[in-house]
Design an enzyme around this catalytic site. Structure first.
Site, mmCIF file in Angstrom:
data_model
loop_
_atom_site.group_PDB
_atom_site.id
_atom_site.type_symbol
_atom_site.label_atom_id
_atom_site.label_comp_id
_atom_site.label_asym_id
_atom_site.label_seq_id
_atom_site.Cartn_x
_atom_site.Cartn_y
_atom_site.Cartn_z
ATOM 1 C CB CYS A 1 -0.983 -0.043 1.174
ATOM 2 S SG CYS A 1 -2.452 0.918 0.828
ATOM 3 C CD GLU B 1 -1.004 -6.222 5.024
ATOM 4 O OE1 GLU B 1 -0.706 -6.450 3.836
ATOM 5 O OE2 GLU B 1 -1.193 -5.068 5.463
ATOM 6 C CG HIS C 1 -3.428 -3.522 3.203
ATOM 7 N ND1 HIS C 1 -2.301 -3.084 3.872
ATOM 8 C CD2 HIS C 1 -4.130 -2.422 2.891
ATOM 9 C CE1 HIS C 1 -2.339 -1.763 3.973
ATOM 10 N NE2 HIS C 1 -3.442 -1.338 3.387
HETATM 11 N N1 GLN Z 1 -1.841 6.805 3.041
HETATM 12 C C1 GLN Z 1 -1.969 6.069 1.827
HETATM 13 C C2 GLN Z 1 -3.353 6.211 1.216
HETATM 14 O O1 GLN Z 1 -4.273 6.607 1.883
HETATM 15 C C3 GLN Z 1 -1.634 4.598 2.040
HETATM 16 C C4 GLN Z 1 -2.604 3.889 2.920
HETATM 17 C C5 GLN Z 1 -2.124 2.542 3.392
HETATM 18 O O2 GLN Z 1 -0.942 2.250 3.339
HETATM 19 N N2 GLN Z 1 -3.028 1.725 3.886
HETATM 20 O O3 GLN Z 1 -3.545 5.907 0.065
#
Ligand code: GLN
Length: 538
Positions: free
Chosen positions: A377, A505, A503
């Site tokens: 992400c 994970e 994600h």
């Molecule tokens: N801050 C970034 C966004 O909002 C990444 C978010 C994250 O890593 N879950 O896109």
């Protein structure tokens, strides 16, 4: 079918691993052929944990259907190898929100709306909904017995005992039996007090699970049994173990599943824990050791990256490797030095601009020194920013999250996110399809061209820069086609440099390690085994 309910409460202190105990019991009952449903109740007023700082509450766990939930749901999914949903977690805030909305609608015209029965009825409705179609519903009540906040949840649990009948409801109390070094003994008093508190509420525990640093002697068990009024066989020890995945086996050895089955008069099949035993065996007998540097913000708080840690453990087990996770201080002046004996770098998700420049530097070092890099992400956004600045030479390239006025907004909000006014539950959340390009590292890992993964973010790769990135070697190997969004990027000419906008994970499980974590660890193992490539030029 009558659903049986097991209420799991916690005594003495928090952080006893109630979630692991509940999950382990779920695993054991599932292994006996029962259908098990899990529920976590959180007594705080936030409607969900989505707006909370991970430093206070640990990681926010995202389900397939896009619910932002408590991290215990991650344990439930990992232990039971089954998906959880929105209905498997609720907070006091959610309960009050529902009841107050009904009051405004006029559902209770003429009555005074009260904690008992209106709030407790709403809670019981949710307990029953969680148990629908399951043989057993395991309901974990957050917080510690004695807290003001959890009272309505405990009261509702007491009422369930009255309504569903004795054979259908079981109360299990997880408690601490502390070891006092000065007198070299374990102490039962805190447990006696906490059971006393439960009795004041009208709940007599049927089983006590005792967390203790030292073995509990038969005499001590007899004492706990007498004071807490539970049979001796129902005093279960939960010692500290090397791996959390051993806990079901530790419980099984003491006959905890048999106790539950007897007390709830459950009809079950023979035990089947073969694949679980195999997982634990692999975890306890690794052949390799690799060091993974985690470039995150919450370096002192392990729970903030719970699922990432666990997914690395699973990826390690798949490669017969023990993973040493090293939190990397990205603000240190000489990061390169701290990467000397590192075999892989992982940049996890995150929000806000603190520590961003350090992470960009880490991604650059991973790219230039051919250290395996896995971005999750925010970790993808960092990789794109770094590449844009240092390879495409777009000086000052950034995400508009960190620099609203950047000349090169390589990461930006979609128009729909720009319109967002309320912060709760408005990110791009939950499962999205992703099409994977053949011949990519991602395709090699997943072994298929169409996958789906869970999301939790607002910002995206800005498609205006995609061709530039691609021409210079940072390829988009995964796309969410309906909206033309970049989901995966990979760096050409690097042993393993891959970053994802989702994600992964959250989908990794001990019995089904995530393919990307598996291959990232494999790349780290390869690096560990070839000392020449591991040396970073000065
Ligand atoms: N801050 C970034 C966004 O909002 C990444 C978010 C994250 O890593 N879950 O896109």
């Amino acid at each position: 079918m009558t659903t049986k309910y097991i209420f799991v409460t916690g005594g003495v202190v928090s952080s006893l691993g109630k979630g692991i105990s509940a999950s382990s019991i779920g695993k054991l009952l599932q292994a006996r052929g029962l259908s098990v449903s899990m529920l976590k109740c959180d007594p705080y007023i936030n409607v969900d944990p989505g707006t909370m700082n991970p430093f206070q509450h640990g990681e926010v766990y995202v389900t397939e259907d896009g619910a932002e939930t408590d991290l215990d749901l991650g344990h439930y999914e990992r232990f039971l190898n089954r998906d959880m949903h929105q209905a498997n977690n609720f907070t006091a805030g959610k309960v009050y929100e529902t009841v107050i909305a009904r009051e405004r609608r006029g559902d209770f015209l003429g009555t005074t709306v009260q904690v008992i029965p209106h709030i407790t009825d709403e809670i019981k409705g949710r307990y029953r909904a969680a148990g629908k179609n399951a043989d057993v519903a395991i309901i974990e009540i957050g917080g510690t017995v004695g807290d003001i906040e959890s009272l309505p949840f405990l009261e509702a649990a007491r009422q369930m005992g009255l309504e569903a009948g004795k054979d259908n409801v079981l109360y299990l109390h997880v408690t601490l039996v502390p070891y006092i070094r000065a007198s070299e003994e374990l102490k039962t008093k805190p447990t006696q007090h906490s059971v006393g508190k439960l009795r004041e509420i009208g709940i007599n525990p049927d089983i006590i699970v005792c967390r203790a640093e030292r073995p509990i002697s038969p005499e001590m068990k007899a004492k706990l049994s007498l004071f807490c009024s539970v049979p001796k066989e129902s005093v279960i020890e939960a010692p500290d173990v090397e791996s959390i995945y051993e806990v079901p086996l530790v419980f099984q050895k003491q006959g905890l599943d048999d106790q539950i089955i007897m007390l709830l008069r459950l009809r079950t099949h023979s035990k089947d824990l073969d694949s679980w035993n195999e997982v634990v065996r692999r975890l306890k007998h690794p052949k390799h050791r690799v060091v993974i540097a985690l470039a995150g913000k919450y370096t002192d708080y392990k729970d903030a990256y719970k699922s990432v840690n666990e997914a690395l453990v699973h990826g390690g087990a798949a490669n017969e490797a023990k993973i040493d996770i090293r939190f990397l201080d990205t603000s240190a002046p000489d990061i390169l030095k701290s990467l000397e004996d590192v075999h892989g770098i992982l940049v996890p998700g995150g929000f806000g601009d603190r520590g961003i420049e350090g992470k960009i530097r880490v991604a650059q070092l991973a790219r230039e020194n051919k250290i395996p890099y896995f971005g999750l992400c925010l970790g993808l956004q960092i990789a794109v920013i770094e590449f844009s600045r240092n390879v495409l030479k777009l000086s000052g390239a950034n995400s508009t999250e960190f620099d609203a006025k950047t000349r090169y907004p390589v990461i930006d909000l979609l128009p729909e996110q720009k319109a967002v006014k309320e912060m709760g539950a408005t990110m791009r959340l939950g499962t999205y399809e992703c099409a994977i390009k053949k011949g990519s590292l991602a395709y090699r890992a997943y072994g298929q061209a169409s996958i789906s993964e869970r999301h939790r973010h607002r910002y995206e790769v800005n498609n205006k820069f995609r061709k530039l990135l691609d021409d210079a070697g940072l390829h988009a190997s995964g796309l969410h086609a309906p909206k033309n969004l970049v989901e995966i990027v990979e760096l050409e000419g690097h042993p393993w440099f891959l970053a994802v906008q989702f994600h992964p994970e959250f989908k990794s499980r001990p019995e089904r390690p995530h393919p990307l974590f598996r291959d990232f660890v494999a790349a780290a193992v390869a690096r560990a085994q070839s000392p020449s490539s591991a040396r970073i030029p000065a």
